[in-house]
Design a protein around this motif. Structure first.
Motif, PDB file in Angstrom:
ATOM      1  N   SER A 220      47.274  39.128  50.361  1.00  0.00           N
ATOM      2  CA  SER A 220      48.704  38.819  50.161  1.00  0.00           C
ATOM      3  C   SER A 220      48.912  38.001  48.893  1.00  0.00           C
ATOM      4  O   SER A 220      50.016  37.979  48.340  1.00  0.00           O
ATOM      5  CB  SER A 220      49.248  38.062  51.373  1.00  0.00           C
ATOM      6  OG  SER A 220      48.642  36.780  51.484  1.00  0.00           O
ATOM      7  N   ASN A 221      47.852  37.330  48.433  1.00  0.00           N
ATOM      8  CA  ASN A 221      47.920  36.549  47.191  1.00  0.00           C
ATOM      9  C   ASN A 221      47.494  37.364  45.977  1.00  0.00           C
ATOM     10  O   ASN A 221      47.280  36.814  44.893  1.00  0.00           O
ATOM     11  CB  ASN A 221      47.034  35.303  47.298  1.00  0.00           C
ATOM     12  CG  ASN A 221      47.554  34.296  48.307  1.00  0.00           C
ATOM     13  OD1 ASN A 221      48.755  34.193  48.525  1.00  0.00           O
ATOM     14  ND2 ASN A 221      46.652  33.554  48.932  1.00  0.00           N
ATOM     15  N   GLY A 222      47.367  38.673  46.165  1.00  0.00           N
ATOM     16  CA  GLY A 222      47.046  39.553  45.051  1.00  0.00           C
ATOM     17  C   GLY A 222      45.575  39.606  44.687  1.00  0.00           C
ATOM     18  O   GLY A 222      45.229  40.096  43.596  1.00  0.00           O
ATOM     19  N   LYS A 223      44.708  39.162  45.570  1.00  0.00           N
ATOM     20  CA  LYS A 223      43.274  39.165  45.276  1.00  0.00           C
ATOM     21  C   LYS A 223      42.593  40.326  45.987  1.00  0.00           C
ATOM     22  O   LYS A 223      43.024  40.757  47.054  1.00  0.00           O
ATOM     23  CB  LYS A 223      42.630  37.846  45.712  1.00  0.00           C
ATOM     24  CG  LYS A 223      43.199  36.624  44.988  1.00  0.00           C
ATOM     25  CD  LYS A 223      42.524  35.348  45.478  1.00  0.00           C
ATOM     26  CE  LYS A 223      43.076  34.130  44.757  1.00  0.00           C
ATOM     27  NZ  LYS A 223      42.429  32.865  45.221  1.00  0.00           N
ATOM     28  N   ARG A 224      41.531  40.823  45.357  1.00  0.00           N
ATOM     29  CA  ARG A 224      40.724  41.856  46.005  1.00  0.00           C
ATOM     30  C   ARG A 224      39.832  41.185  47.036  1.00  0.00           C
ATOM     31  O   ARG A 224      39.109  40.230  46.725  1.00  0.00           O
ATOM     32  CB  ARG A 224      39.856  42.586  44.984  1.00  0.00           C
ATOM     33  CG  ARG A 224      40.632  43.428  43.990  1.00  0.00           C
ATOM     34  CD  ARG A 224      39.701  44.244  43.099  1.00  0.00           C
ATOM     35  NE  ARG A 224      38.729  43.390  42.429  1.00  0.00           N
ATOM     36  CZ  ARG A 224      37.417  43.377  42.693  1.00  0.00           C
ATOM     37  NH1 ARG A 224      36.927  44.178  43.637  1.00  0.00           N
ATOM     38  NH2 ARG A 224      36.607  42.586  42.035  1.00  0.00           N
ATOM     39  N   SER A 225      39.882  41.650  48.258  1.00  0.00           N
ATOM     40  CA  SER A 225      39.064  41.035  49.305  1.00  0.00           C
ATOM     41  C   SER A 225      38.603  42.097  50.297  1.00  0.00           C
ATOM     42  O   SER A 225      39.314  43.057  50.566  1.00  0.00           O
ATOM     43  CB  SER A 225      39.852  39.940  50.034  1.00  0.00           C
ATOM     44  OG  SER A 225      40.970  40.475  50.696  1.00  0.00           O
ATOM     45  N   TRP A 226      37.413  41.912  50.793  1.00  0.00           N
ATOM     46  CA  TRP A 226      36.856  42.825  51.789  1.00  0.00           C
ATOM     47  C   TRP A 226      35.759  42.096  52.568  1.00  0.00           C
ATOM     48  O   TRP A 226      35.280  41.035  52.159  1.00  0.00           O
ATOM     49  CB  TRP A 226      36.303  44.087  51.123  1.00  0.00           C
ATOM     50  CG  TRP A 226      35.113  43.842  50.251  1.00  0.00           C
ATOM     51  CD1 TRP A 226      33.801  43.892  50.590  1.00  0.00           C
ATOM     52  CD2 TRP A 226      35.144  43.497  48.847  1.00  0.00           C
ATOM     53  NE1 TRP A 226      32.994  43.610  49.514  1.00  0.00           N
ATOM     54  CE2 TRP A 226      33.797  43.364  48.436  1.00  0.00           C
ATOM     55  CE3 TRP A 226      36.168  43.282  47.928  1.00  0.00           C
ATOM     56  CZ2 TRP A 226      33.458  43.036  47.127  1.00  0.00           C
ATOM     57  CZ3 TRP A 226      35.824  42.953  46.632  1.00  0.00           C
ATOM     58  CH2 TRP A 226      34.482  42.825  46.239  1.00  0.00           C
ATOM     59  N   ILE A 227      35.405  42.672  53.699  1.00  0.00           N
ATOM     60  CA  ILE A 227      34.362  42.106  54.545  1.00  0.00           C
ATOM     61  C   ILE A 227      33.174  43.061  54.563  1.00  0.00           C
ATOM     62  O   ILE A 227      33.331  44.248  54.853  1.00  0.00           O
ATOM     63  CB  ILE A 227      34.854  41.883  55.996  1.00  0.00           C
ATOM     64  CG1 ILE A 227      36.022  40.886  56.006  1.00  0.00           C
ATOM     65  CG2 ILE A 227      33.726  41.358  56.876  1.00  0.00           C
ATOM     66  CD1 ILE A 227      36.678  40.741  57.370  1.00  0.00           C
TER      67      ILE A 227
END
Length: 241
Positions: A220-227
């Motif tokens: 939601s903050n515009g960052k690429r994220s994954w688990i």
């Protein structure tokens, strides 16, 4: 008569008075002697009591000293035991991590499919055929590619079959590359009642579930994220708790 000499009677009277006074003094001296004797006895008793108290004090000091040494020994033993407990807990945690990793490796080629229709009294061969059809129809994978995929095992999740509700389907691929290529097509299921995801041990699933809110917040903050496995990555960097 003024200036008259004392008579013998007067002298005897004065001597009687003096004798009485001397007797009184002697009586008082006798009393003092008795008091001295009593004081001597009392002093001896006090000295005996004092010696007894000194002996008792030495005994108490010795016992206190022994207790202090015992307490120090107990403290050392407690520290040693605590250290051993910490070592055992670390070994236990390490064994748990190793066991979880081994479970994960055994599930490395597994995918779980949800929402795949289930027929009554479904046999293993039927389950595999249903999965292949699902890969073609739902995930849009070419028939030739689906036909070339080899499975070690395809089965439904444990539990009783319920009418109107399909159990999850678990597939163990013979080759990791096939599992990976099928997993890449997960977006084809967007907007449907079906889903596909990797299988992990319960311990890893619990960790991943806790990381989901952080992953969504980062996105939601515009960052690429994954688990990946049990670690959250944000803009390519692992996020540690």
């Amino acid at each position: 008569m003024a200036g008259a000499q004392p008579t013998l009677q007067d002298v005897m009277s004065e001597l009687g008075v003096i004798s009485g006074q001397l007797t009184s003094v002697e009586n008082k001296l006798q009393c003092l002697d008795k008091m001295d004797q009593r004081m001597a006895v009392l002093e001896k008793d006090m000295q005996t009591l004092w010696l007894a108290l000194e002996d008792r004090g030495k005994t108490v000091d010795e016992r206190v000293s022994k207790l202090e040494h015992s307490a120090e020994g107990a403290d050392i033993a407690a520290v040693h035991i605590s250290s051993r407990i910490d070592d055992r807990e670390r070994e236990r945690d390490s064994l748990r991590e190793d066991l979880t990793y081994m479970k994960s490796q055994s599930m490395r080629n597994n995918l779980i499919f949800t929402g795949v229709p289930e027929v009554e009294s479904e046999s293993p061969d039927t389950t595999e055929s249903i999965l292949r059809k699902h890969l073609t129809d739902a995930l849009k994978i070419e028939r030739e590619t689906v036909a070339s995929i080899k499975f070690e095992k395809v089965h439904r999740s444990p539990g009783e079959q319920t009418r109107g509700r399909a159990r999850s389907l678990i597939a163990k691929f013979a080759f990791f590359k096939d599992k990976k290529s099928v997993r890449r097509e997960w977006k084809q299921l967007t907007g449907t009642n079906c889903n596909v995801f990797e299988q992990f041990p319960p311990e890893v699933v619990a960790k991943r579930r806790k990381l989901l809110p952080k992953m969504k917040e980062a996105r939601s903050n515009g960052k690429r994220s994954w688990i990946s496995y049990d670690t959250l990555y944000v803009d390519g960097r692992p996020v540690r708790d």
